[in-house]
Design an enzyme around this catalytic site. Structure first.
Site, PDB file in Angstrom:
ATOM      1  CG  HIS A 103      -1.758   1.240   1.381  1.00 55.03           C
ATOM      2  ND1 HIS A 103      -3.000   1.078   1.388  1.00 55.03           N
ATOM      3  CD2 HIS A 103      -1.410   2.645   1.438  1.00 55.03           C
ATOM      4  CE1 HIS A 103      -3.377   2.516   1.689  1.00 55.03           C
ATOM      5  NE2 HIS A 103      -2.738   3.278   1.702  1.00 55.03           N
ATOM      6  CE  LYS A 111      -3.422   3.800   5.080  1.00 53.65           C
ATOM      7  NZ  LYS A 111      -3.973   5.138   4.734  1.00 53.65           N
ATOM      8  NE  ARG A 113     -10.005  10.557   6.062  1.00 57.00           N
ATOM      9  CZ  ARG A 113      -8.735   9.652   5.980  1.00 57.00           C
ATOM     10  NH1 ARG A 113      -7.804  10.007   6.691  1.00 57.00           N
ATOM     11  NH2 ARG A 113      -9.103   8.236   5.999  1.00 57.00           N
TER      12      ARG A 113
HETATM   13  P1  ADP Z   1      -5.797   6.769   7.543  1.00 60.96           P
HETATM   14  O1  ADP Z   1      -5.203   6.304   6.209  1.00 60.96           O
HETATM   15  O2  ADP Z   1      -5.479   8.462   7.702  1.00 60.96           O
HETATM   16  O3  ADP Z   1      -5.193   5.922   8.452  1.00 60.96           O
HETATM   17  P2  ADP Z   1      -8.109   5.471   8.002  1.00 60.96           P
HETATM   18  O4  ADP Z   1      -8.950   4.924   6.825  1.00 60.96           O
HETATM   19  O5  ADP Z   1      -7.258   4.351   8.818  1.00 60.96           O
HETATM   20  O6  ADP Z   1      -7.321   6.411   7.492  1.00 60.96           O
HETATM   21  O7  ADP Z   1      -9.114   6.223   8.885  1.00 60.96           O
HETATM   22  C1  ADP Z   1      -8.761   7.325   9.722  1.00 60.96           C
HETATM   23  C2  ADP Z   1      -9.644   7.452  10.802  1.00 60.96           C
HETATM   24  O8  ADP Z   1     -10.765   7.579  10.186  1.00 60.96           O
HETATM   25  C3  ADP Z   1      -9.803   6.265  11.585  1.00 60.96           C
HETATM   26  O9  ADP Z   1      -9.992   6.710  12.779  1.00 60.96           O
HETATM   27  C4  ADP Z   1     -10.886   5.473  11.077  1.00 60.96           C
HETATM   28  O10 ADP Z   1     -11.563   4.571  11.870  1.00 60.96           O
HETATM   29  C5  ADP Z   1     -11.586   6.521  10.545  1.00 60.96           C
HETATM   30  N1  ADP Z   1     -12.653   6.260   9.504  1.00 60.96           N
HETATM   31  C6  ADP Z   1     -12.324   6.159   7.967  1.00 60.96           C
HETATM   32  N2  ADP Z   1     -13.104   6.038   7.240  1.00 60.96           N
HETATM   33  C7  ADP Z   1     -14.344   5.830   8.064  1.00 60.96           C
HETATM   34  C8  ADP Z   1     -15.845   5.652   7.871  1.00 60.96           C
HETATM   35  N3  ADP Z   1     -16.319   5.648   6.688  1.00 60.96           N
HETATM   36  N4  ADP Z   1     -16.697   5.759   8.866  1.00 60.96           N
HETATM   37  C9  ADP Z   1     -16.193   5.793  10.052  1.00 60.96           C
HETATM   38  N5  ADP Z   1     -14.817   5.718  10.458  1.00 60.96           N
HETATM   39  C10 ADP Z   1     -13.905   6.023   9.374  1.00 60.96           C
HETATM   40  P1  ADP Z   2     -10.404   1.389   3.099  1.00 62.44           P
HETATM   41  O1  ADP Z   2     -11.230   2.551   2.290  1.00 62.44           O
HETATM   42  O2  ADP Z   2     -11.107   0.832   4.079  1.00 62.44           O
HETATM   43  O3  ADP Z   2      -9.260   2.204   3.699  1.00 62.44           O
HETATM   44  P2  ADP Z   2      -9.027   0.554   0.896  1.00 62.44           P
HETATM   45  O4  ADP Z   2      -9.516   0.395  -0.533  1.00 62.44           O
HETATM   46  O5  ADP Z   2      -8.139   1.871   0.940  1.00 62.44           O
HETATM   47  O6  ADP Z   2     -10.144   0.653   1.810  1.00 62.44           O
HETATM   48  O7  ADP Z   2      -8.357  -0.758   1.267  1.00 62.44           O
HETATM   49  C1  ADP Z   2      -7.653  -1.059   2.678  1.00 62.44           C
HETATM   50  C2  ADP Z   2      -6.517  -2.007   2.553  1.00 62.44           C
HETATM   51  O8  ADP Z   2      -7.238  -3.333   2.158  1.00 62.44           O
HETATM   52  C3  ADP Z   2      -5.557  -1.811   1.460  1.00 62.44           C
HETATM   53  O9  ADP Z   2      -4.597  -1.111   2.132  1.00 62.44           O
HETATM   54  C4  ADP Z   2      -4.972  -3.281   1.178  1.00 62.44           C
HETATM   55  O10 ADP Z   2      -4.303  -3.827   2.323  1.00 62.44           O
HETATM   56  C5  ADP Z   2      -6.159  -4.022   1.276  1.00 62.44           C
HETATM   57  N1  ADP Z   2      -6.775  -4.140  -0.046  1.00 62.44           N
HETATM   58  C6  ADP Z   2      -7.839  -3.262  -0.531  1.00 62.44           C
HETATM   59  N2  ADP Z   2      -8.038  -3.546  -2.052  1.00 62.44           N
HETATM   60  C7  ADP Z   2      -7.321  -4.750  -2.336  1.00 62.44           C
HETATM   61  C8  ADP Z   2      -7.004  -5.433  -3.552  1.00 62.44           C
HETATM   62  N3  ADP Z   2      -7.883  -5.119  -4.597  1.00 62.44           N
HETATM   63  N4  ADP Z   2      -6.125  -6.350  -3.444  1.00 62.44           N
HETATM   64  C9  ADP Z   2      -5.378  -6.636  -2.001  1.00 62.44           C
HETATM   65  N5  ADP Z   2      -5.342  -5.930  -1.033  1.00 62.44           N
HETATM   66  C10 ADP Z   2      -6.479  -5.026  -1.169  1.00 62.44           C
HETATM   67 MG    MG Z   3      -7.794   3.259   2.315  1.00 65.86          MG
END
Ligand code: ADP
Ligand code: ADP
Ligand code: MG
Length: 501
Positions: A208, A237, A292
């Site tokens: 990622h 992460k 964001r």
């Molecule tokens: P980052 O890439 O900044 O780590 P995350 O996807 O882990 O982003 O989200 C950051 C924060 O926002 C976390 O506290 C996560 O739990 C919250 N969060 C992200 N997307 C959502 C969502 N769709 N609904 C509720 N909480 C979310």
């Molecule tokens: P979120 O909105 O919950 O952050 P992401 O689409 O950014 O969702 O995916 C979060 C994590 O899930 C990625 O960092 C990766 O580890 C895994 N992931 C998502 N899509 C794929 C994929 N097509 N193949 C493999 N791993 C994936």
């Molecule tokens: Mg993501």
């Protein structure tokens, strides 16, 4: 010009935003729920307003209460932080209607990127590679099976509105499609109020890697390089670093350009992140855009030498970017470790409670963004992230060694936390080697979780394990003594010096 900012958030990010505002001579308004009456952001802001009961739906997600508080306090802008309302297009729109500056992108950009299916279409049109998969939402199981036949197993079934690792299912066999589809759909419905589902190819052993971008209201868009975020648990992460140990300069350049194209495609304004998934051959695919500030933004700040919150505020004030792409470079190496109040021995379950003691690391190259203090009761209502350790070194090795040193100094008692787990990650062979994928935590579970279990990762661990057994069996060490020893365990050199081996 913005004079007073309401920070519609809590925890470390609220404190971090307030700090930059203070440096810019901007007044700050904190908002808080019942559970957060004595939270650090409340103590730290110029003023603090109560906005509702502890559940976030009634406080930090309560748009009307927050807008009213902005008016009552005379704030002319709102910073949403991350999570909560930061990616809610209705909130961004409401701020505009009310004549309040939303420090973030337009409602339209948020909507276009917030819906992963729409984002995939937009990116394809902009020439940004997306993960191979479906173009529209999936209506039925038959349709899903047919499309999976075309894409080829394994696939990911994902929620279009997904975030925070929710609403995602891996499918490796046709017989699992029904369960996965239902599971992802119901999780998405509950978590996001939208159960639209799509299917994309599962990228095997991926990285990622995401790019930070900044875009002003004058059409200037720049990228501030990448962050490698492959150390994850439950698709979330835990440790991030920059530069990515695997990117080549050519690939970095291409991905940076793709990130800029992605932002331009939605007329983006503000700070944002383009997430890519990268396979073993360094093929990269757009995953999603986070519209964001990101949790891990400080490593970029350290290596590029910017304050991203200040940049966000300048952009919201309508100023053109002062930074030029050609002047930016990555200097040295930075690593962020996310400190969570959670139990790594129990499937990372959140572990709220009262902090009785805390030792924060200081020294060269160390930054800690946190929200806890001695006596603070970590509420159970919110995300268990309590601090971030951000460490800089002249190169990766120095950043790694310095991070280990800082984690040794970092102590939190009273609540279960992942500090020792983080320390072990920084000793794991795959992490040290720099070529780790998103499967790193799963593959290294034994080594990372069971304090003294061992495999062939590190011969020190073998010796320590043997020594612990020796103490337990031959010296009949009591469980209390064993725990004391475990808590003092740092690395083999320490054990060796203590026991004069
Ligand atoms: P980052 O890439 O900044 O780590 P995350 O996807 O882990 O982003 O989200 C950051 C924060 O926002 C976390 O506290 C996560 O739990 C919250 N969060 C992200 N997307 C959502 C969502 N769709 N609904 C509720 N909480 C979310
Ligand atoms: P979120 O909105 O919950 O952050 P992401 O689409 O950014 O969702 O995916 C979060 C994590 O899930 C990625 O960092 C990766 O580890 C895994 N992931 C998502 N899509 C794929 C994929 N097509 N193949 C493999 N791993 C994936
Ligand atoms: Mg993501």
């Amino acid at each position: 010009m913005i004079k007073k900012v309401l920070v519609a958030n809590r925890g470390e990010i609220a404190v971090r935003i307030i700090r930059s505002c203070r440096e810019m001579d901007i007044s700050t308004v904190a908002v808080y729920s019942d559970a957060d009456r004595s939270a650090l952001h409340v103590l730290y802001a110029d003023e603090a307003w109560h906005i509702g009961p502890s559940p976030s739906t009634e406080s930090y997600l309560n748009i009307e209460n927050i807008i009213r508080t902005a008016h009552l306090s005379g704030a002319d802008a709102i910073h949403p932080g991350y999570g909560f309302l930061s990616e809610n297009p209705d909130f961004s729109a409401r701020c505009r209607e009310e004549g309040i500056i939303f420090i973030g992108p337009s409602p339209n950009a948020i909507s276009m990127m917030g819906d992963k299916i729409t984002a995939r279409t937009t990116m394809t049109e902009a020439g940004v590679p997306v993960v191979p998969g479906t173009k529209d939402k999936i209506e039925s199981e038959e349709e899903a099976l047919k499309l999976i036949g075309e894409i080829g197993l394994p696939v990911m079934i994902k929620a279009s509105a997904g975030g925070g690792g929710k609403g995602m299912r891996l499918v490796t066999s046709d017989k699992d499609v029904t369960t996965a589809l239902r599971g992802a759909r119901s999780e998405a419905g509950t978590a996001f109020g939208d159960d639209s589902i799509f299917i994309e190819k599962y990228i095997e052993a991926p990285h990622h890697i995401e790019f930070q971008i900044l875009a002003d209201s004058h059409g200037n868009v720049i990228h501030l390089f990448e962050r490698e975020c492959s150390v994850q648990r439950r698709h979330q992460k835990i440790i991030e670093e920059t530069p990515s140990p695997i990117l080549t300069p050519e690939r970095r350049l291409q991905m940076g350009e793709a990130a800029i194209a992605a932002a331009k495609a939605v007329d983006y304004q503000g700070a944002g992140t383009i997430e890519f998934i990268v396979d073993q051959d360094l093929n990269y695919y757009f995953l999603e855009m986070n519209t964001r500030l990101q949790v891990e933004h400080p490593i970029t700040e350290r290596v590029v030498g910017v304050d991203l919150v200040k940049e966000q505020i300048h952009i919201a004030n309508g100023k053109p970017l002062q930074l030029r792409q050609e002047d930016l470079k990555q200097q040295g190496h930075a690593i962020e470790c996310r400190v969570y109040a959670e139990d790594p021995d129990n499937n990372f379950m959140p572990a709220p409670g009262k902090v009785t003691h805390i030792d924060i690391p200081y020294g060269v190259g160390v930054r800690v963004d946190g929200s806890i203090y001695e006596g603070f009761e970590i509420p159970l209502y919110y995300d268990p992230l309590i601090a971030k350790l951000i460490v800089w070194g002249k190169d990766r090795m120095e950043a790694l060694e310095r991070s280990r040193r800082a984690l040794q100094e970092f102590k939190i008692t009273g609540v279960k936390n992942n500090l020792r787990f983080l320390e072990r990650i920084l000793h794991a062979k795959d992490f040290v080697g720099g070529n780790y994928t998103t499967h790193f935590v799963e593959e290294n579970k034994e080594f990372l979780v069971n304090e003294f279990s061992c495999d062939n990762h590190c011969e020190d661990i073998v010796i320590i394990t043997a020594f612990m057994e020796y103490l337990r069996k031959i010296h009949k060490a009591s469980p209390k003594e064993m725990t004391a020893l475990k808590n003092n365990w740092k690395d083999y050199s320490r054990v060796r010096s203590v026991f004069k081996l």
